[in-house]
Each structure stands twice: as C-alpha cells, then as structure tokens.
Design a protein around this motif. Sequence first.
Motif, short mmCIF file in Angstrom:
data_model
loop_
_atom_site.label_atom_id
_atom_site.label_comp_id
_atom_site.label_asym_id
_atom_site.label_seq_id
_atom_site.Cartn_x
_atom_site.Cartn_y
_atom_site.Cartn_z
N LEU A 17 0.82 -1.21 0.00
CA LEU A 17 0.00 0.00 0.00
C LEU A 17 0.85 1.26 0.00
CD1 LEU A 17 -2.73 -1.00 2.62
CD2 LEU A 17 -2.82 -1.21 0.13
N LEU A 18 0.40 2.25 -0.75
CA LEU A 18 1.02 3.58 -0.74
C LEU A 18 0.18 4.47 0.17
CD1 LEU A 18 1.73 3.95 -4.56
CD2 LEU A 18 3.36 3.34 -2.78
N ARG A 19 0.77 4.94 1.26
CA ARG A 19 0.00 5.67 2.27
C ARG A 19 0.16 7.18 2.17
NH1 ARG A 19 1.39 0.77 4.29
NH2 ARG A 19 -0.24 -0.33 5.43
N GLN A 20 1.25 7.63 1.60
CA GLN A 20 1.49 9.06 1.47
C GLN A 20 2.11 9.35 0.10
OE1 GLN A 20 3.94 10.43 4.71
NE2 GLN A 20 2.49 9.80 6.30
N PHE A 21 1.87 10.57 -0.38
CA PHE A 21 2.46 11.01 -1.65
C PHE A 21 3.57 12.01 -1.34
CE2 PHE A 21 2.45 14.02 -5.30
CZ PHE A 21 2.91 13.13 -6.26
N ASP A 22 4.79 11.70 -1.80
CA ASP A 22 5.95 12.54 -1.50
C ASP A 22 6.61 12.96 -2.81
OD1 ASP A 22 8.19 13.80 -0.63
OD2 ASP A 22 8.87 12.20 0.71
N PRO A 23 6.19 14.07 -3.42
CA PRO A 23 6.77 14.50 -4.71
C PRO A 23 8.24 14.85 -4.61
CG PRO A 23 5.35 16.21 -3.81
CD PRO A 23 5.15 15.01 -2.94
N VAL A 24 8.70 15.28 -3.42
CA VAL A 24 10.11 15.63 -3.27
C VAL A 24 10.99 14.39 -3.42
CG1 VAL A 24 11.86 16.55 -1.70
CG2 VAL A 24 9.58 17.61 -1.81
N ALA A 25 10.58 13.29 -2.76
CA ALA A 25 11.34 12.05 -2.86
C ALA A 25 11.32 11.50 -4.28
CB ALA A 25 10.80 11.02 -1.88
N ILE A 26 10.19 11.63 -4.96
CA ILE A 26 10.09 11.15 -6.35
C ILE A 26 11.02 11.95 -7.24
CG2 ILE A 26 8.54 10.88 -8.31
CD1 ILE A 26 6.26 10.54 -6.29
N SER A 27 11.04 13.28 -7.07
CA SER A 27 11.93 14.12 -7.88
C SER A 27 13.39 13.78 -7.62
CB SER A 27 11.67 15.60 -7.56
OG SER A 27 10.35 15.96 -7.89
N LYS A 28 13.73 13.54 -6.36
CA LYS A 28 15.11 13.18 -6.03
C LYS A 28 15.51 11.87 -6.71
CE LYS A 28 16.42 14.03 -1.88
NZ LYS A 28 16.62 13.97 -0.41
N GLY A 29 14.54 10.96 -6.83
CA GLY A 29 14.84 9.67 -7.44
C GLY A 29 15.11 9.75 -8.92
N VAL A 30 14.56 10.77 -9.60
CA VAL A 30 14.74 10.85 -11.06
C VAL A 30 15.70 11.96 -11.46
CG1 VAL A 30 12.48 9.90 -11.58
CG2 VAL A 30 12.71 12.36 -11.28
N GLU A 31 16.36 12.59 -10.49
CA GLU A 31 17.34 13.62 -10.84
C GLU A 31 18.45 13.02 -11.69
OE1 GLU A 31 18.70 15.28 -7.23
OE2 GLU A 31 16.98 16.60 -6.94
N PHE A 32 18.83 13.74 -12.74
CA PHE A 32 19.91 13.27 -13.61
C PHE A 32 21.23 13.40 -12.86
CE2 PHE A 32 21.27 11.96 -17.69
CZ PHE A 32 22.51 12.52 -17.92
N PRO A 33 21.97 12.28 -12.67
CA PRO A 33 23.21 12.36 -11.90
C PRO A 33 24.24 13.25 -12.56
CG PRO A 33 22.78 10.11 -12.68
CD PRO A 33 21.68 10.97 -13.20
N GLY A 34 24.63 14.33 -11.91
CA GLY A 34 25.57 15.28 -12.50
C GLY A 34 26.93 14.69 -12.76
N LYS A 35 27.29 13.62 -12.03
CA LYS A 35 28.62 13.03 -12.19
C LYS A 35 28.73 12.20 -13.46
CE LYS A 35 29.41 12.70 -7.19
NZ LYS A 35 29.69 11.79 -6.06
N CYS A 36 27.64 12.12 -14.24
CA CYS A 36 27.70 11.30 -15.44
C CYS A 36 28.47 11.96 -16.57
CB CYS A 36 26.27 10.97 -15.91
SG CYS A 36 25.51 9.63 -14.99
N LEU A 37 28.90 13.21 -16.43
CA LEU A 37 29.67 13.82 -17.52
C LEU A 37 31.11 13.32 -17.51
CD1 LEU A 37 28.36 17.49 -17.30
CD2 LEU A 37 27.84 15.77 -19.01
N PRO A 38 31.61 13.17 -18.23
CA PRO A 38 33.03 12.90 -18.17
C PRO A 38 33.84 13.89 -18.91
CG PRO A 38 32.03 11.62 -19.87
CD PRO A 38 30.98 12.44 -19.20
#
Length: 681
Positions: A261-282
């Motif tokens: 069950l999903l009991r709460q909606f947390d858009p901040v945590a969802i956004s953090k999960g899909v943030e593009f990792p900045g360290k991926c540049l080389p």
Amino acid sequence: MSSVQDHAIMGPPLVKRVTDELKTSSIDDRQYRIIRLLNYLEVLLVHNPKMDKASVALDVNVGNFSDNKDMPSIAHAIEHRLNQLEKSQLNPKHPYCYFPTGNFKVLKTIPESKGLDLCVLGRERLNELQSLVVDLFSNVPNKDLLRNRWEDQVLFTEDQFAVQCFAKLVAGLRQLQLSFPFLDEEWLFKTWPSRYIIHLIGHKGPGSIIAYIKSKGWASLLVASVDQVCPGTSASYFTSMICSVMQKPLPRQWLLCGESLLRQFDPVAISKGVEFPGKCLPGEWNERENWYGTEYILEKIPEGLLAELLKVVNIPVGGQIPSLHLPTKNRFLPSNPEVTRKEFGRPVLAPRLIRNNQVGRTWWKKDDTFWVPKATTIISIRNPLMFASAGNYIKSTLCTDLVYHAFEESLYDARLVGMWYRVRLDSRGWKVEVSGWNNQLAILLEQVLTEMCNLDITDTMFEMVQERTIRIYKGRGLISDYIYVKEQFITELPIITVEDTRYFYKQVISQLHFEAFIYGDVLPEEEWSVPRSFKLPTGLNYLYRKSLKDPINVNHCIGYYLYVVFDQLRTKENLGYVVFGDLQSESNPMYLSSRIDLFLQEQGQALQDIPAAIFETYKESETAKHWAQIINKSYNFEAVTKADIIKFYSIFIDPKSTSRAKLMVHLIASNASTKPTECKD
C-alpha cells in the motif's frame, strides 16, 4: 504441553504481546498475533483452522553480503550470467559485487586453501502456538549483534559513471540495460517513491515509452525495476515471505500489507529519485568476467552521446515528443467489488451448458466455494486452417505474437488493477484467458475479442516479430512444435510476407468455432443440452531417431510419449490423451528410456502409499479441473478418486501393462560422450 499461564506462574512473563491487530483483507479469516520473547526474538503466530499442514520459517538476516571477500558464496551454499557481469563492474569494496551463486572453486577449493525473526503458521490456536514457541525458542541466545550496514560504501564510484559495457551473449539475446543509483527506501515505507517512477517508466499503455519505441521498430519489451541491493501461498511460502518482511522497520500492524500500500504522496522524494546524476559527464572482446567467463568490452560513453542525452534532459516545456504523455484514467477500476452471494445448499460439482449452437458452446459455473468478487473466462477458438501446413502454423504463431503486442498497449490498464488476460497458441487453435473483477470482466473480454477481430498488422511490427521469431527458432536444437519440425519453420519464416500474414489472419478469423467456460461470481443465462463425447483411435508404438547437426552440442534428447484411451466414469465413450516428457542428457537415449521406465514402474507403489488426505491436495483448481473436461470433450465433471488414478496408471502408464502405447523420439548429439547404455538398479 506447558501453557503460557504455567510460565507466568513459574516466574516473570516470558512473552511480550506486541499486537493482535494486523491490517488484513476483508476475506482473510485467519487470526494473527505478534509476540516478543525475552531474548528479543520476534514471532508472528498465525492460526488457520482450515490448514492440513503447518509451517515455521526463521529469518536470520544474513546473506551473501556477509560473505568474506576471499570466500564468496558461503551464504548461498547454506541456504546468473548478465547480472553477475553487472555486479563485477561496481565498487569492489561494496559487498554487492561479490559472487553469490557459488561453484566448485568458491565452495571447496578456496575454503580448503584458507537478526533473527520467526513466523509460525498452523491450525492450533494462537495460545497453543505461543506456548510452543516459548518452549522451543526462549533459550536461543541473544548476541546483541548490530545489523549489517554498508553506509560508508557506494555502489558506483566516480570513475564508474558514464561507462558502457558490451557483452558477448548466446542464444541471440539482444538487450539494453541502463543502471542508475537510487535512494535507500528502507525507511520510506509510507511513500515508496520508486513505485511511481517504475510505474511511469515501465507503463505499457498509450503514450508510454515502450509504445513509442515499438512503433519505431526499435524494441519489443521494456522492464523497469528498482533493486534494493542492501538496506542501510502454500504454508511454507507464506511463512518464508512474511519472516523476511519482519526484518524491515515496518509498524508491526502493517506486516501483511506494508509493502503493497502507498500511504502518502511525496513528490520531493520522487523528484530526487529521477534527478539526472551530475557526475555522469566525463569487434574485439578484451575482458572476461571472473566467474562465468562472459566476454565483454568496457569503455566510457562517447562524449557526443552524453551531450545528446543532456539535451534531452534539458528540453524545454512544449518541446517533448507529442506521442509521449502521462497515463490516462484507468477505465478498468472496479466500481463495486462485492460478491453476489447466492446460497446453493451444497457446492455444485458440474458446470452447466448455457449456450450450444453451430458457432460454439458456453459452459458456466457459479463460484460457491471461495466467494470472492472475481471471475475467469477461458475460450478455445478453433480453425483447422491454422495447422494445415508448416507455413500456416508459422503464420498462426506470428499472428499470436502480433495480437499480444496489440493488447500490451490497449489493455495494459487492466493488468494494473489485478485483471489478467492471455492469448496463446495451443494444439487446437487460440486459447483466450481472461480473469479479474466480476463487474469489469465482460468489458475486458469484449475488448480482447474486438482487438482480435480488428487486428491492424503494421509493417514495422510484423518485421520486428518475424525477425525475433527467426532468432528463436534458429536457437532451438530440438524438434519443434506439434507435427512440424524446426527445419520446416526456418525454411518458411523468411519467405512469409506481411501481406501473406494479413490475408491468412482474415481467413482464420472469419470462420471459427469456440468452446468457452465461465467460472466465478457471475450469473448464467438459459441452459442447453450436453453434447456426447467423441472417440479417438488408440495409439501406436514408434521410435523416431534423428541426428543433430550442432558440432558443439554433447547432449542427447529423448521425447517420451504415452498415448492413453480411457473409459469415462459412468460412460462408455473412449477418449484420447497424451502423457509426455522431454529429457536432455549426455547419456545414451536407450539408457534414458530404461531409467524412465524404471521410474514409472516405481510410481505404482507410490500411488498406493499416498494417504487419502494428501491425495486431495494434489487436485486441480476448480477452473482448471472443469476446463480440462471441456477442452478434451469428455464432459465428465464427477470427482476423480484415488482408485480411479491407480486403475488408470495400471493400464496405461505401468511399463508392465500390455495395453500401454508408447512413442519415443531420440535426438542424437553429434559430439556425444560415452555415458551408460545399460540400466543398472
């Protein structure tokens, strides 16, 4: 047996009751209790008076992450190729990169050179189970060990970002796997941000990623998942599963449903999960994985590709691809999931025939056993044209795959709400299965059949399905499906065109006969008379031998088929049935055949020794049992007894029987080794 009260009289309480109030479903009539012993062993007790078995599971919260780096796989021994390659490319200081499966080297050669939770389920009452647990587990020592955590190590080090790995694989497998670091969700059990992300990425409905790339012919499957690599319903399955959940920091009342069950909606945590990792540049395989020997190339992702990916990430609002959008409202959500309860006195054993005409027959049986607001419909759609030639069979196979891909987009919402559908090819034609909520089943079934009738076979989708089917058949080393062999399919497949397939599909769909069975919480129409069974001829005794061409293959293969004809209970119609099995081995096929005969001969005594109560547990589900009688045209819905099975075995299965008919297929490996050719007891 000592009681909980006895323990209380002898000294201080040995048990702390954590809770009796677990959140359960409305149809769950079991009783639950969570207790904690003085040694801090936590126990879930489950009372189910209907069970004829009991089960106990103990979870010690130790796995392959606890292995020593120089002695991997010890945990797995006490208790597979591409996945291990991915593991080997990660941070070598993190235990996720260890080899968890085990082989001779790590389980024997290397060793020779160098939190606890309990779940108990039974028919006894909770107080009795509690007393048993106190007696048996109170003396387990509590060592006060800390839970293993690896918070000082990350899965990906900085130099492991923005790399690409090309692996040399077998069997024509082609896939692209993208991996990203993600949040530790051990304490995010109220919000589960990963559920939203994988739902949106893995969605297969209109506007989804997979729908778009399918239309381009780039891929046929997309799977999104989040693997929690480490944290900072048979009776045995239930106890093992719940015991593992007990190791997690869920409120105890949520043990049965906390991860669902999903009991709460947390858009901040969802956004953090899909943030593009900045360290991926080389060509040439220059690396080999240590344990499975997988050949691969590891290199940095080209700067040009990374630049293109960054452009996609930073695309302005309004510049997205129009055909990609968020999912729409799910039209298959049940509006009133209630049971239409109508008592019939005692359970009805046989389905009723409610429709019988030149087009087909429909059987119906009300669920008077489980009383859940669900139903199942199975339809056998037949047309002899589908199997008239190897070419027709291949076209039928292609059409079945094309139907599946059409369903995947338009009917994906049904799967999200717990409904289920499938169309597959069997020896009679198409088998359509639909199940789910009773008040939505008719809507789903109508759409399934409508989609089949109006199938749009596009050039792009046909080419993708055809190419995939060719790779599958070329990878097979055995005789193929039903009455045709692999070589015929490989010859036919490349010359079949999309126009051929469209014309063939229209021919098949325009002249069909069906047999249907509806089971569950649905009401019938009028009743019709039952047709009589038909006769099939007896079987033949043949041996077919074929030499395989693969110079590397060392495995022979034996196909072992028994053709049986039996009298229906209380009738005189003869019905045909096939009992079969396939086996691959380096041993000589004649030796394998003798071992199969020996095994079957021993089963006669095993059948005699099965207790009646155990025999009852082997019977099929209501739906499967009645469908088997309908599809085989036996229409015998009486209960099968142990005596019936023993008689059946003695006539048609027992190798000593003079009535048995057998067909064997031997595939002889070209690179065969010398294995036993005689049967030795």
